[in-house]
Scaffold this motif. Structure first.
Motif, mmCIF file in Angstrom:
data_model
loop_
_atom_site.group_PDB
_atom_site.id
_atom_site.type_symbol
_atom_site.label_atom_id
_atom_site.label_comp_id
_atom_site.label_asym_id
_atom_site.label_seq_id
_atom_site.Cartn_x
_atom_site.Cartn_y
_atom_site.Cartn_z
ATOM 1 N N ARG A 73 0.841 -1.206 0.000
ATOM 2 C CA ARG A 73 0.000 0.000 0.000
ATOM 3 C C ARG A 73 0.872 1.250 0.000
ATOM 4 O O ARG A 73 0.597 2.225 -0.701
ATOM 5 N N ARG A 74 1.934 1.203 0.775
ATOM 6 C CA ARG A 74 2.870 2.336 0.816
ATOM 7 C C ARG A 74 3.518 2.551 -0.554
ATOM 8 O O ARG A 74 3.622 3.688 -1.034
ATOM 9 N N LEU A 75 3.918 1.448 -1.203
ATOM 10 C CA LEU A 75 4.562 1.540 -2.507
ATOM 11 C C LEU A 75 3.585 2.068 -3.555
ATOM 12 O O LEU A 75 3.942 2.877 -4.425
ATOM 13 N N SER A 79 4.085 5.437 -5.697
ATOM 14 C CA SER A 79 4.045 5.402 -7.158
ATOM 15 C C SER A 79 2.995 6.358 -7.710
ATOM 16 O O SER A 79 3.197 7.016 -8.758
ATOM 17 N N LYS A 80 1.869 6.422 -7.001
ATOM 18 C CA LYS A 80 0.771 7.282 -7.471
ATOM 19 C C LYS A 80 1.136 8.760 -7.321
ATOM 20 O O LYS A 80 0.791 9.600 -8.169
ATOM 21 N N ASN A 81 1.805 9.116 -6.241
ATOM 22 C CA ASN A 81 2.164 10.508 -5.967
ATOM 23 C C ASN A 81 3.676 10.661 -6.003
ATOM 24 O O ASN A 81 4.330 11.089 -5.031
ATOM 25 N N PHE A 82 4.226 10.194 -7.080
ATOM 26 C CA PHE A 82 5.685 10.120 -7.229
ATOM 27 C C PHE A 82 6.362 11.470 -6.980
ATOM 28 O O PHE A 82 7.424 11.546 -6.354
ATOM 29 N N LEU A 83 5.738 12.572 -7.454
ATOM 30 C CA LEU A 83 6.353 13.900 -7.366
ATOM 31 C C LEU A 83 6.354 14.437 -5.944
ATOM 32 O O LEU A 83 7.108 15.367 -5.627
ATOM 33 N N SER A 86 10.548 12.359 -2.067
ATOM 34 C CA SER A 86 11.943 12.526 -2.485
ATOM 35 C C SER A 86 12.436 11.210 -3.101
ATOM 36 O O SER A 86 11.825 10.142 -2.948
ATOM 37 N N GLU A 87 13.562 11.321 -3.787
ATOM 38 C CA GLU A 87 14.152 10.122 -4.411
ATOM 39 C C GLU A 87 14.502 9.066 -3.366
ATOM 40 O O GLU A 87 14.308 7.880 -3.580
ATOM 41 N N GLU A 88 14.980 9.526 -2.184
ATOM 42 C CA GLU A 88 15.339 8.597 -1.108
ATOM 43 C C GLU A 88 14.114 7.873 -0.579
ATOM 44 O O GLU A 88 14.139 6.674 -0.307
ATOM 45 N N GLU A 89 12.984 8.588 -0.438
ATOM 46 C CA GLU A 89 11.750 7.961 0.059
ATOM 47 C C GLU A 89 11.217 6.932 -0.934
ATOM 48 O O GLU A 89 10.727 5.866 -0.542
#
Length: 385
Positions: A73-75, A79-83, A86-89
């Motif tokens: 669910r977190r992934l 993915s849905k709110n990619f922007l 951060s890249e690390e998150e």
């Protein structure tokens, strides 16, 4: 001429040695039983540990499954709110989800392996319990055989004590009984003892077959193990029966042979024995009738057990001064040039026919059956009126 003294004590010592051999065989069977019992206890302990491990792995699996759902669910959210992340998150979300998925896969594989091992132990425990039961039963059967032997020895001692003047005849009786004990020792060595030794080997093969070839192969091995133990029990029962055909004393040779033939056909389904008796039956001394009976019995046994014969023909012919006996079968036969010198069955038959001052001839070829011919001289001094 001075009367020769028979050393009863010395003879009894010789017979005691034979009984000791039987007793050692019994102890060997008992050892097999105890080894199987120890294996059973070890497997029970291992099974308890396996069950605890299964419970632990299932609990861990349920936890990992919940964590995996949460990470997915977190992934999905990342993915849905990619922007918005951060890249690390993003990288961390992917790594956590992947790590949990790998751990869950390993957990499920471990659970499967533990369940397979548990089922395998359950089957082996059942097989060992049956082996222990059969081995204990065989110990009881061999104990019965030893009781028969010791009882016979007491009777021989009493007979020799009251009939010293018949020394030559008594020695023949002793020799015949000693030969019977040799045959009994050979039968147990070649039959139940060998089969029980194979039981231990088969127990290991079941595990190996399951791992390498799957459950069907293991079940096949287990079926063969059960058949092997069943054959060992059958052999012990046959040995006890063979100690002395009591019908000989009451009915005579021909009726006893007929009864034996019927018994063989009853025990070995699909085997037909055609018995013929030509001429007038006469009664012999007991030891001679036993020897003749054993010759026919051994020949029939070889035809059925080793020759895999389905039809056996037995013909007894009474002539004026000779008895001819023919035992013919339609089994697989054997190459006489390759017959082992120490074949106990043939040695025993040759010993008996020599005691009867008779002749024996064996004719056999591979795939063409076997014919055994006995010629026994009929001496008036051996007849019973």
């Amino acid at each position: 001429m001075a009367e020769k003294t028979i050393d009863i004590q010395k003879l009894e010592n010789i017979f005691d040695n034979m009984v000791n051999v039987m007793d050692k065989s019994k102890n060997d069977i008992f050892t097999i039983s105890e080894q199987s019992r120890q294996s059973y206890h070890d497997m029970r302990k291992e099974l308890e540990i396996i069950k605890e491990d299964i419970s632990r792995v299932i609990t861990e699996g349920d936890y990992l499954e919940d964590m995996t759902r949460h990470s997915r669910r977190r992934l999905a959210d990342v993915s849905k709110n990619f922007l918005n992340y951060s890249e690390e998150e993003v990288r961390q979300a992917y790594e956590v989800a992947n790590d949990l998925l790998v751990r869950l896969s390993i957990n499920r594989m471990e659970e499967k392996q533990l369940r397979v091992r548990r089922d395998e132990l359950d089957r082996r425990i059942v097989a060992l319990l049956e082996t222990i039961e059969r081995a204990d039963h065989l110990v009881n059967q061999v104990t019965t055989v030893i009781t028969y032997l010791t009882s016979d020895l007491k009777k021989v001692g009493e007979a020799l004590e009251t009939a010293r003047q018949k020394q030559e005849f008594a020695i023949q009786i002793i020799q015949a009984q000693e030969d019977e004990r040799k045959r009994l020792s050979r039968d147990i060595h070649d039959g139940p003892a060998q089969m029980l030794a194979n039981v231990l080997l088969r127990s290991g093969l079941i595990e190996k077959s399951f791992v390498e070839k799957g459950p069907q192969a293991a079940l096949s091995e287990l079926s063969q193990l059960k058949e092997m133990v069943r054959n060992a029990l059958h052999e012990v029962r046959r040995i006890i029966y063979d100690l002395r055909p009591m019908a000989l004393d009451d009915l005579g040779l021909i009726p006893t042979l007929r009864k034996y033939v019927s018994t063989v056909m009853e025990y070995d389904k699909g085997v037909t024995i055609h018995f013929m008796n030509n001429g007038q039956e006469r009664r012999f001394d007991s030891n001679i009738e036993v020897a003749i009976f054993r010759l026919v019995q051994e020949s029939i046994s070889n035809a059925v057990k080793h020759g895999n014969s389905r039809d056996v023909w037995v013909k007894v012919e009474w002539l004026r001064d000779t008895m001819n006996i023919v035992v013919k079968d339609n089994g697989k036969g054997f190459d006489q040039n390759e017959t082992k010198e120490k074949s106990f069955g043939i040695i025993g038959m040759r010993e008996r026919i020599e005691l009867l001052r008779g002749e024996m001839k064996i004719m056999s070829t591979i795939d063409s059956g076997t014919t055994v011919l006995f010629r026994v001289p009929l001496e008036k001094s051996n007849f019973v009126e």
